[in-house]
Design a protein around this motif. Structure first.
Motif, PDB file in Angstrom:
ATOM      1  N   LEU A   2      22.329  27.853  66.873  1.00  0.00           N
ATOM      2  CA  LEU A   2      22.449  29.239  66.413  1.00  0.00           C
ATOM      3  C   LEU A   2      23.192  30.080  67.445  1.00  0.00           C
ATOM      4  O   LEU A   2      23.992  30.946  67.083  1.00  0.00           O
ATOM      5  N   LEU A   3      22.939  29.796  68.706  1.00  0.00           N
ATOM      6  CA  LEU A   3      23.615  30.535  69.766  1.00  0.00           C
ATOM      7  C   LEU A   3      25.127  30.306  69.715  1.00  0.00           C
ATOM      8  O   LEU A   3      25.905  31.246  69.905  1.00  0.00           O
ATOM      9  N   VAL A   5      26.901  29.604  67.023  1.00  0.00           N
ATOM     10  CA  VAL A   5      27.409  30.326  65.852  1.00  0.00           C
ATOM     11  C   VAL A   5      27.546  31.812  66.168  1.00  0.00           C
ATOM     12  O   VAL A   5      28.571  32.431  65.866  1.00  0.00           O
ATOM     13  N   LEU A   6      26.531  32.384  66.791  1.00  0.00           N
ATOM     14  CA  LEU A   6      26.588  33.802  67.150  1.00  0.00           C
ATOM     15  C   LEU A   6      27.699  34.083  68.159  1.00  0.00           C
ATOM     16  O   LEU A   6      28.378  35.106  68.076  1.00  0.00           O
ATOM     17  N   ALA A   7      27.889  33.178  69.098  1.00  0.00           N
ATOM     18  CA  ALA A   7      28.972  33.341  70.069  1.00  0.00           C
ATOM     19  C   ALA A   7      30.330  33.281  69.367  1.00  0.00           C
ATOM     20  O   ALA A   7      31.241  34.053  69.689  1.00  0.00           O
ATOM     21  N   VAL A   9      30.970  34.119  66.236  1.00  0.00           N
ATOM     22  CA  VAL A   9      31.136  35.373  65.487  1.00  0.00           C
ATOM     23  C   VAL A   9      31.546  36.495  66.435  1.00  0.00           C
ATOM     24  O   VAL A   9      32.413  37.312  66.111  1.00  0.00           O
ATOM     25  N   LEU A  10      30.941  36.534  67.596  1.00  0.00           N
ATOM     26  CA  LEU A  10      31.288  37.557  68.581  1.00  0.00           C
ATOM     27  C   LEU A  10      32.742  37.424  69.030  1.00  0.00           C
ATOM     28  O   LEU A  10      33.464  38.421  69.127  1.00  0.00           O
TER      29      LEU A  10
END
Length: 59
Positions: A2-3, A5-7, A9-10
């Motif tokens: 998940l980290l 994926v979030l990175a 997106v950022l």
């Protein structure tokens, strides 16, 4: 996972903002093309998200 994926997106969000800023300053043609594609993509994402919300509220 998940980290990551979030990175990702950022990174895409920051890159999109940088493209818009460069395009506003008269950047290269490819940057202007990406900057023109960002608002319609955002509208498409927003409309897809709102359709799901209105469909589930009828129950």
């Amino acid at each position: 996972m998940l980290l990551l994926v979030l990175a990702g997106v950022l990174v895409l969000a920051v890159g999109g903002c940088a493209c818009v800023v460069r395009a506003a300053r008269g950047g290269p043609r490819r940057v202007r093309g990406v900057a023109k594609a960002i608002p319609p993509a955002g509208e498409l994402l927003r409309s897809g998200r709102s359709d799901n919300r209105t469909g589930s509220g009828d129950d």
